[in-house]
Design a protein around this motif. Sequence first.
Motif, PDB file in Angstrom:
ATOM      1  N   CYS A  89      34.015  35.318  38.078  1.00 50.08           N
ATOM      2  CA  CYS A  89      34.596  36.175  37.049  1.00 50.08           C
ATOM      3  C   CYS A  89      35.484  35.345  36.134  1.00 50.08           C
ATOM      4  N   TYR A  90      35.198  35.380  34.851  1.00 49.10           N
ATOM      5  CA  TYR A  90      36.028  34.721  33.851  1.00 49.10           C
ATOM      6  C   TYR A  90      36.632  35.768  32.915  1.00 49.10           C
ATOM      7  N   GLY A  91      37.912  35.601  32.577  1.00 51.96           N
ATOM      8  CA  GLY A  91      38.500  36.319  31.452  1.00 51.96           C
ATOM      9  C   GLY A  91      38.821  37.777  31.655  1.00 51.96           C
ATOM     10  N   VAL A  92      39.246  38.165  32.859  1.00 52.52           N
ATOM     11  CA  VAL A  92      39.541  39.581  33.059  1.00 52.52           C
ATOM     12  C   VAL A  92      40.876  39.983  32.435  1.00 52.52           C
ATOM     13  N   GLY A  93      41.778  39.024  32.179  1.00 52.29           N
ATOM     14  CA  GLY A  93      43.013  39.336  31.465  1.00 52.29           C
ATOM     15  C   GLY A  93      44.182  39.670  32.373  1.00 52.29           C
TER      16      GLY A  93
ATOM     17  N   GLN B  91      38.780  46.699  34.382  1.00 45.98           N
ATOM     18  CA  GLN B  91      37.750  45.665  34.501  1.00 45.98           C
ATOM     19  C   GLN B  91      37.808  44.992  35.868  1.00 45.98           C
ATOM     20  N   LEU B  92      39.012  44.759  36.379  1.00 46.61           N
ATOM     21  CA  LEU B  92      39.149  44.190  37.714  1.00 46.61           C
ATOM     22  C   LEU B  92      38.666  45.185  38.768  1.00 46.61           C
ATOM     23  N   ALA B  93      38.965  46.459  38.579  1.00 49.96           N
ATOM     24  CA  ALA B  93      38.507  47.480  39.515  1.00 49.96           C
ATOM     25  C   ALA B  93      36.984  47.500  39.579  1.00 49.96           C
ATOM     26  N   PHE B  94      36.334  47.337  38.438  1.00 48.12           N
ATOM     27  CA  PHE B  94      34.872  47.299  38.434  1.00 48.12           C
ATOM     28  C   PHE B  94      34.361  46.087  39.210  1.00 48.12           C
ATOM     29  N   LEU B  95      35.034  44.953  39.056  1.00 40.29           N
ATOM     30  CA  LEU B  95      34.638  43.763  39.813  1.00 40.29           C
ATOM     31  C   LEU B  95      34.676  44.040  41.312  1.00 40.29           C
ATOM     32  N   LEU B  96      35.730  44.686  41.782  1.00 39.49           N
ATOM     33  CA  LEU B  96      35.849  44.980  43.213  1.00 39.49           C
ATOM     34  C   LEU B  96      34.753  45.946  43.672  1.00 39.49           C
ATOM     35  N   LEU B  97      34.422  46.934  42.833  1.00 40.21           N
ATOM     36  CA  LEU B  97      33.323  47.840  43.159  1.00 40.21           C
ATOM     37  C   LEU B  97      31.993  47.108  43.179  1.00 40.21           C
TER      38      LEU B  97
ATOM     39  N   TYR C  84      38.951  33.386  37.236  1.00 41.06           N
ATOM     40  CA  TYR C  84      39.814  32.507  36.436  1.00 41.06           C
ATOM     41  C   TYR C  84      40.143  33.169  35.107  1.00 41.06           C
ATOM     42  N   ASP C  85      41.381  33.029  34.727  1.00 42.51           N
ATOM     43  CA  ASP C  85      41.840  33.344  33.378  1.00 42.51           C
ATOM     44  C   ASP C  85      43.119  32.543  33.149  1.00 42.51           C
ATOM     45  N   PRO C  86      43.213  31.799  32.066  1.00 37.11           N
ATOM     46  CA  PRO C  86      44.426  31.009  31.829  1.00 37.11           C
ATOM     47  C   PRO C  86      45.661  31.864  31.627  1.00 37.11           C
ATOM     48  N   LEU C  87      45.468  33.172  31.401  1.00 33.96           N
ATOM     49  CA  LEU C  87      46.593  34.067  31.173  1.00 33.96           C
ATOM     50  C   LEU C  87      47.202  34.598  32.464  1.00 33.96           C
ATOM     51  N   PHE C  88      46.554  34.369  33.600  1.00 31.06           N
ATOM     52  CA  PHE C  88      47.085  34.894  34.856  1.00 31.06           C
ATOM     53  C   PHE C  88      48.516  34.415  35.088  1.00 31.06           C
ATOM     54  N   SER C  89      49.388  35.347  35.439  1.00 32.30           N
ATOM     55  CA  SER C  89      50.747  35.005  35.842  1.00 32.30           C
ATOM     56  C   SER C  89      50.751  34.654  37.329  1.00 32.30           C
ATOM     57  N   GLN C  90      51.872  34.133  37.809  1.00 33.91           N
ATOM     58  CA  GLN C  90      51.975  33.832  39.231  1.00 33.91           C
ATOM     59  C   GLN C  90      51.868  35.110  40.069  1.00 33.91           C
ATOM     60  N   LEU C  91      52.405  36.210  39.564  1.00 35.94           N
ATOM     61  CA  LEU C  91      52.270  37.484  40.261  1.00 35.94           C
ATOM     62  C   LEU C  91      50.804  37.872  40.379  1.00 35.94           C
TER      63      LEU C  91
ATOM     64  N   MET D 137      31.871  38.520  33.060  1.00 33.37           N
ATOM     65  CA  MET D 137      32.624  37.910  31.962  1.00 33.37           C
ATOM     66  C   MET D 137      32.920  38.949  30.890  1.00 33.37           C
ATOM     67  N   PRO D 138      33.789  39.914  31.175  1.00 30.10           N
ATOM     68  CA  PRO D 138      34.026  41.002  30.226  1.00 30.10           C
ATOM     69  C   PRO D 138      34.730  40.539  28.956  1.00 30.10           C
ATOM     70  N   HIS D 139      34.067  40.760  27.824  1.00 31.12           N
ATOM     71  CA  HIS D 139      34.655  40.503  26.508  1.00 31.12           C
ATOM     72  C   HIS D 139      35.119  39.054  26.321  1.00 31.12           C
ATOM     73  N   CYS D 140      34.360  38.112  26.866  1.00 26.37           N
ATOM     74  CA  CYS D 140      34.699  36.698  26.680  1.00 26.37           C
ATOM     75  C   CYS D 140      34.162  36.194  25.344  1.00 26.37           C
ATOM     76  N   GLY D 141      34.652  35.037  24.925  1.00 27.60           N
ATOM     77  CA  GLY D 141      34.178  34.427  23.688  1.00 27.60           C
ATOM     78  C   GLY D 141      32.758  33.908  23.836  1.00 27.60           C
TER      79      GLY D 141
END
Length: 311
Positions: free
Chosen positions: A115-119, A130-136, A151-158, A190-194
């Motif tokens: 999974c890339y780019g879930v935000g 979008q993450l919920a759909f991935l788990l389903l 992976y997403d570069p925007l992921f926070s540590q939380l 890859m939801p809504h990726c470039g």
Amino acid sequence: MAAAAAAAARESWQAASPRSRRSAARRPKRRGAAAAAGTPGAKPEVEGGAVLRRIQEANSCLQKHLEQLRAPEGPLSEALGHLHLDAPPVEADAAPGPVPEETLVPGTCCFKCVCYGVGNFASCAIARSQLAFLLLLLERCQVPRSHCWVYDPLFSQLEIAVLSALGVVVLRENEEGKRSVCGEPTVFYMPHCGTALYNNLLWRNWSVDALSKVVIIGNSFRGLEERLLTRILHKHYPYVAKILTGLEEVVFPQTPRYMDVFNDTSVHWFPVQKLTQLPTDTWAFREEPGYQDCEDLEIIRKTTEEPPALT
């Protein structure tokens, strides 16, 4: 396994067909919109337990919504059924340790998921759905969460901590979409990726054998063809352009509640029969993509003088 996946898919779908050009208001929302929660003025992140509860709520709502559609088996099951399963599953690179809230059935896993780019799902409802759909998706296709890389570069540590608690594997390096399936059937979510990210993924798996083991859930390739000038598509995204006649695509169902979550999203797969009918010189072109004059890069590093070394 393919039969099990087929029995699990219940979404309402329709085959992709030529569509009229849409206005800007109906174009797919970019990841930047979903990730805007990471900018000043967005909702502050809450503690991990609350994030997990919100994900569970989103999961339950989405699951009920899909069940209410009462649709026949969808294209995802068809796509998985057409994947070449020649290679045995490889377990060595699965994440160690227990996986929370999942029961693994021995001998049932032959797919992997990336999974890339879930935000920023901790503060953005769209990303959370979008993450919920991935788990389903993992549950219905019987893919262990330890066989899913995100992976997403925007992921926070939380958010990284929450994903780890969910049992998926968080990638620490930006692969720029250049991940080989290594002979193993793989679903790329890859939801809504470039567009460059899809182009890189195709380049890295540019062969009949590799692409026949790939499923891509992401922006409609037919939609890309409609929106981009032919010259731009072939110049910046040549692998997307070349594969358009070698794929099958069906679009996600659109409902008002999830319009912003799955707009312009399709399931794509690459049947061997279609791939082998492409001109032989299609596979001779293997130049690594470069995007010096392209602005739609998102999580792709922009090439300047020397490309960064891949580790």
